[in-house]
Design a protein around this motif. Structure first.
Motif, PDB file in Angstrom:
ATOM      1  N   ASP A 204       0.877  -1.174   0.000  1.00 16.62           N
ATOM      2  CA  ASP A 204       0.000   0.000   0.000  1.00 16.62           C
ATOM      3  C   ASP A 204       0.907   1.214   0.000  1.00 16.62           C
ATOM      4  OD1 ASP A 204      -3.243   0.215   0.787  1.00 16.62           O
ATOM      5  OD2 ASP A 204      -2.120   2.062   1.114  1.00 16.62           O
ATOM      6  N   VAL A 205       0.310   2.417   0.016  1.00 15.33           N
ATOM      7  CA  VAL A 205       1.085   3.652   0.131  1.00 15.33           C
ATOM      8  C   VAL A 205       0.802   4.346   1.456  1.00 15.33           C
ATOM      9  CG1 VAL A 205       1.218   3.985  -2.368  1.00 15.33           C
ATOM     10  CG2 VAL A 205      -0.699   4.976  -1.095  1.00 15.33           C
ATOM     11  N   ASN A 206       0.059   3.678   2.339  1.00 13.18           N
ATOM     12  CA  ASN A 206      -0.348   4.239   3.624  1.00 13.18           C
ATOM     13  C   ASN A 206       0.257   3.396   4.739  1.00 13.18           C
ATOM     14  OD1 ASN A 206      -1.946   4.530   6.069  1.00 13.18           O
ATOM     15  ND2 ASN A 206      -3.413   5.722   4.870  1.00 13.18           N
ATOM     16  N   ASP A 207       1.188   3.995   5.488  1.00 13.56           N
ATOM     17  CA  ASP A 207       1.877   3.244   6.542  1.00 13.56           C
ATOM     18  C   ASP A 207       0.942   2.811   7.669  1.00 13.56           C
ATOM     19  OD1 ASP A 207       4.462   3.080   5.503  1.00 13.56           O
ATOM     20  OD2 ASP A 207       4.994   5.085   6.210  1.00 13.56           O
ATOM     21  N   ASP A 208      -0.084   3.612   7.970  1.00 13.06           N
ATOM     22  CA  ASP A 208      -1.019   3.225   9.022  1.00 13.06           C
ATOM     23  C   ASP A 208      -1.752   1.941   8.636  1.00 13.06           C
ATOM     24  OD1 ASP A 208      -0.596   5.352  10.895  1.00 13.06           O
ATOM     25  OD2 ASP A 208      -1.713   6.686   9.579  1.00 13.06           O
ATOM     26  N   ARG A 209      -2.204   1.885   7.408  1.00 13.66           N
ATOM     27  CA  ARG A 209      -2.908   0.685   6.957  1.00 13.66           C
ATOM     28  C   ARG A 209      -1.973  -0.518   6.882  1.00 13.66           C
ATOM     29  NH1 ARG A 209      -7.770   1.892   2.719  1.00 13.66           N
ATOM     30  NH2 ARG A 209      -8.980   3.231   4.118  1.00 13.66           N
ATOM     31  N   LEU A 210      -0.742  -0.281   6.465  1.00  9.37           N
ATOM     32  CA  LEU A 210       0.227  -1.378   6.423  1.00  9.37           C
ATOM     33  C   LEU A 210       0.530  -1.891   7.826  1.00  9.37           C
ATOM     34  CD1 LEU A 210       2.655  -0.055   3.672  1.00  9.37           C
ATOM     35  CD2 LEU A 210       1.090  -1.996   3.493  1.00  9.37           C
ATOM     36  N   GLY A 211       0.560  -0.983   8.794  1.00  3.56           N
ATOM     37  CA  GLY A 211       0.768  -1.404  10.176  1.00  3.56           C
ATOM     38  C   GLY A 211      -0.364  -2.286  10.658  1.00  3.56           C
ATOM     39  N   LYS A 212      -1.604  -1.949  10.284  1.00  7.76           N
ATOM     40  CA  LYS A 212      -2.746  -2.786  10.661  1.00  7.76           C
ATOM     41  C   LYS A 212      -2.682  -4.142   9.950  1.00  7.76           C
ATOM     42  CE  LYS A 212      -5.650  -1.893  12.999  1.00  7.76           C
ATOM     43  NZ  LYS A 212      -5.938  -2.222  14.422  1.00  7.76           N
ATOM     44  N   ALA A 213      -2.247  -4.142   8.690  1.00  7.37           N
ATOM     45  CA  ALA A 213      -2.103  -5.406   7.966  1.00  7.37           C
ATOM     46  C   ALA A 213      -1.099  -6.323   8.667  1.00  7.37           C
ATOM     47  CB  ALA A 213      -1.666  -5.148   6.525  1.00  7.37           C
ATOM     48  N   ALA A 214       0.008  -5.742   9.115  1.00  7.24           N
ATOM     49  CA  ALA A 214       1.009  -6.539   9.825  1.00  7.24           C
ATOM     50  C   ALA A 214       0.460  -7.048  11.149  1.00  7.24           C
ATOM     51  CB  ALA A 214       2.267  -5.708  10.044  1.00  7.24           C
ATOM     52  N   GLU A 215      -0.291  -6.203  11.827  1.00 10.88           N
ATOM     53  CA  GLU A 215      -0.886  -6.584  13.114  1.00 10.88           C
ATOM     54  C   GLU A 215      -1.870  -7.734  12.952  1.00 10.88           C
ATOM     55  OE1 GLU A 215      -4.192  -4.552  16.046  1.00 10.88           O
ATOM     56  OE2 GLU A 215      -2.635  -3.253  15.210  1.00 10.88           O
ATOM     57  N   LEU A 216      -2.560  -7.777  11.807  1.00 10.61           N
ATOM     58  CA  LEU A 216      -3.618  -8.767  11.604  1.00 10.61           C
ATOM     59  C   LEU A 216      -3.175  -9.958  10.758  1.00 10.61           C
ATOM     60  CD1 LEU A 216      -6.735  -6.459  11.159  1.00 10.61           C
ATOM     61  CD2 LEU A 216      -5.974  -7.681  13.194  1.00 10.61           C
ATOM     62  N   GLY A 217      -1.869 -10.138  10.570  1.00 10.55           N
ATOM     63  CA  GLY A 217      -1.443 -11.405   9.994  1.00 10.55           C
ATOM     64  C   GLY A 217      -0.544 -11.390   8.784  1.00 10.55           C
ATOM     65  N   ALA A 218      -0.327 -10.239   8.130  1.00  9.37           N
ATOM     66  CA  ALA A 218       0.598 -10.213   6.997  1.00  9.37           C
ATOM     67  C   ALA A 218       1.996 -10.574   7.481  1.00  9.37           C
ATOM     68  CB  ALA A 218       0.605  -8.836   6.336  1.00  9.37           C
ATOM     69  N   THR A 219       2.698 -11.396   6.714  1.00 12.98           N
ATOM     70  CA  THR A 219       4.062 -11.763   7.113  1.00 12.98           C
ATOM     71  C   THR A 219       5.054 -10.662   6.773  1.00 12.98           C
ATOM     72  OG1 THR A 219       4.418 -12.900   5.005  1.00 12.98           O
ATOM     73  CG2 THR A 219       3.574 -14.221   6.845  1.00 12.98           C
ATOM     74  N   ALA A 220       4.695  -9.781   5.822  1.00 13.51           N
ATOM     75  CA  ALA A 220       5.549  -8.647   5.465  1.00 13.51           C
ATOM     76  C   ALA A 220       4.688  -7.590   4.796  1.00 13.51           C
ATOM     77  CB  ALA A 220       6.672  -9.084   4.528  1.00 13.51           C
ATOM     78  N   THR A 221       5.125  -6.344   4.844  1.00 12.25           N
ATOM     79  CA  THR A 221       4.430  -5.249   4.178  1.00 12.25           C
ATOM     80  C   THR A 221       5.444  -4.393   3.436  1.00 12.25           C
ATOM     81  OG1 THR A 221       4.592  -3.757   6.097  1.00 12.25           O
ATOM     82  CG2 THR A 221       2.633  -5.175   5.953  1.00 12.25           C
ATOM     83  N   VAL A 222       4.983  -3.732   2.367  1.00 16.59           N
ATOM     84  CA  VAL A 222       5.844  -2.856   1.586  1.00 16.59           C
ATOM     85  C   VAL A 222       5.073  -1.594   1.229  1.00 16.59           C
ATOM     86  CG1 VAL A 222       7.232  -2.578  -0.509  1.00 16.59           C
ATOM     87  CG2 VAL A 222       7.073  -4.825   0.588  1.00 16.59           C
ATOM     88  N   ASN A 223       5.630  -0.435   1.561  1.00 11.31           N
ATOM     89  CA  ASN A 223       5.067   0.831   1.112  1.00 11.31           C
ATOM     90  C   ASN A 223       5.653   1.103  -0.263  1.00 11.31           C
ATOM     91  OD1 ASN A 223       4.539   3.580   0.529  1.00 11.31           O
ATOM     92  ND2 ASN A 223       4.287   4.033   2.704  1.00 11.31           N
ATOM     93  N   THR A 224       4.853   0.918  -1.320  1.00 11.87           N
ATOM     94  CA  THR A 224       5.364   1.032  -2.676  1.00 11.87           C
ATOM     95  C   THR A 224       5.568   2.480  -3.115  1.00 11.87           C
ATOM     96  OG1 THR A 224       3.073   0.777  -3.458  1.00 11.87           O
ATOM     97  CG2 THR A 224       4.486  -1.189  -3.459  1.00 11.87           C
ATOM     98  N   ALA A 225       5.186   3.433  -2.272  1.00  7.52           N
ATOM     99  CA  ALA A 225       5.470   4.835  -2.577  1.00  7.52           C
ATOM    100  C   ALA A 225       6.895   5.195  -2.195  1.00  7.52           C
ATOM    101  CB  ALA A 225       4.490   5.746  -1.841  1.00  7.52           C
ATOM    102  N   THR A 226       7.475   4.441  -1.277  1.00  7.19           N
ATOM    103  CA  THR A 226       8.815   4.764  -0.779  1.00  7.19           C
ATOM    104  C   THR A 226       9.829   3.638  -0.960  1.00  7.19           C
ATOM    105  OG1 THR A 226       8.168   4.021   1.449  1.00  7.19           O
ATOM    106  CG2 THR A 226       7.898   6.362   0.948  1.00  7.19           C
ATOM    107  N   HIS A 227       9.364   2.435  -1.330  1.00  3.41           N
ATOM    108  CA  HIS A 227      10.265   1.295  -1.455  1.00  3.41           C
ATOM    109  C   HIS A 227       9.957   0.517  -2.737  1.00  3.41           C
ATOM    110  CE1 HIS A 227      10.432   2.156   2.880  1.00  3.41           C
ATOM    111  NE2 HIS A 227      11.632   1.589   2.862  1.00  3.41           N
ATOM    112  N   THR A 228      10.983  -0.076  -3.294  1.00  4.11           N
ATOM    113  CA  THR A 228      10.808  -0.969  -4.431  1.00  4.11           C
ATOM    114  C   THR A 228      10.191  -2.274  -3.950  1.00  4.11           C
ATOM    115  OG1 THR A 228      12.738  -0.007  -5.532  1.00  4.11           O
ATOM    116  CG2 THR A 228      11.989  -2.165  -6.313  1.00  4.11           C
TER     117      THR A 228
END
Length: 344
Positions: A204-228
């Motif tokens: 995603d491009v939203n760190d808050d939402r990515l943080g919730k994704a990690a909290e709820l079970g994602a094994t990894a997250t990537v902010n595609t606005a700031t990272h490849t």
């Protein structure tokens, strides 16, 4: 007919045009054969509701007459017509998309694709942001004790995620990429883990939402606005953002023989489809539209605790503040699932 008191009218959120939403009294018909009257406890705000409210349209469907919004709903049965076996007082989640039940498509089990199908809250069909709603008994599902009535409103988006995972063919050991960390994307990630995926990466491009994704079970997250993105050989892509760029980027991360499934609402036409790349690596491109026969699995996942619904709720509003609720996610991107409580 089995019943308690049937109101002659009910308060509801009626959309008359873009940004013109009024809380009005609308008629409530008595439930006919095979129908139930539901006292609505909660209604989740969906992106489609927000589009209708802001623009008077959602995709190709245009508001042409005043319509009650809302389709993610739960509540309690207060009256029932003939031929209904559900008891008064049963807590239920409402399945809003209803096929005709008679056409070849419905008879094949794919009622989500019924040419004559309707959906609560999809104009001109009135929706569920109301104190009371009449629904076909075949479209309501009893909630077990483990699921709070309010959270029953989130069974509908969870059913979307269940259907997406089925269409994607997610299996044990798969490496899964989910693009978009909105409510559907996060639910897809949870369903993928429940299905046995070994790795679930959410972008995603939203760190808050990515943080919730990690909290709820994602094994990894990537902010595609700031990272490849930097992924290769993924087995499945589930695109939940609705952005063509995310789909193209995700396809490039897939390995040979993989599958990409489009869940987020796609634009009417998209240029730049990497058809030669898909063909060279025999990558399947599939789509998912709503769901069919997915509510029982969604309820089972939520009641077992394998999917966390409560973690998605970020705001609650009474019926009188429906317009505020519809604006809330756009004004504060930290919101995930806003819930309207008509009985509050």
């Amino acid at each position: 007919m089995t019943m308690t008191t049937i109101p002659g009218s009910t308060r509801a959120a009626v959309l008359h045009g873009p940004e013109d939403l009024r809380i009005e009294r609308v008629p409530v018909p008595p439930p006919g054969p095979g129908e139930v009257l539901v006292a609505v406890d909660a209604v989740g705000v969906c992106g489609s509701d927000m589009h209708y409210f802001a623009d008077g349209r959602n995709g190709g469907n245009v508001l042409r007459q005043p319509t009650v919004l809302g389709h993610e709903a739960s509540g309690v049965i207060t009256a029932a017509g003939e031929e209904v076996r559900l008891p008064i007082g049963a807590r239920v989640a409402i399945e809003p998309a209803i096929g005709c039940g008679d056409c070849p498509t419905c008879r094949s089990g794919r009622y989500n694709l019924c040419p004559a199908g309707t959906c609560f809250g999809s104009p001109p069909t009135d929706g569920t942001i109301a104190e009371h709603v009449v629904a076909p008994a075949r479209a309501v599902h009893r909630l077990p004790e483990e699921i709070d009535t309010e959270l029953g409103a989130l069974i509908e988006p969870l059913a979307v995620a269940v259907w997406a995972a089925r269409r994607a063919g997610i299996r044990f050991g798969h490496r899964v990429l989910v693009t978009g960390a909105g409510p559907i994307g996060i639910l897809v990630a949870q369903v993928a883990r429940a299905a046995g995926a070994a790795e679930v990466v959410v972008t995603d491009v939203n760190d808050d939402r990515l943080g919730k994704a990690a909290e709820l079970g994602a094994t990894a997250t990537v902010n595609t606005a700031t990272h490849t993105l930097g992924l290769t050989a993924m087995d499945r892509l589930v695109e939940c953002s609705g952005h063509p760029g995310a789909l193209w980027q995700g396809i490039q991360a897939l390995g040979p023989g993989a599958r990409a499934t489009v869940v987020g609402q796609a634009p009417p036409a998209v240029d730049g489809l990497p058809l030669a790349y898909l063909q060279r690596w025999e990558i399947d491109l599939s789509t998912a539209f709503r769901y069919a026969n997915a509510f029982p699995a969604a309820i089972a996942l939520a009641s077992s605790g394998r999917v966390d619904l409560a973690g998605l709720v970020t705001g609650r509003f009474p019926l009188d503040q429906t317009a505020v609720a519809l604006r809330a996610p756009g004004r504060d991107p930290r919101h995930l699932k806003v819930v309207i409580r008509p009985a509050a």
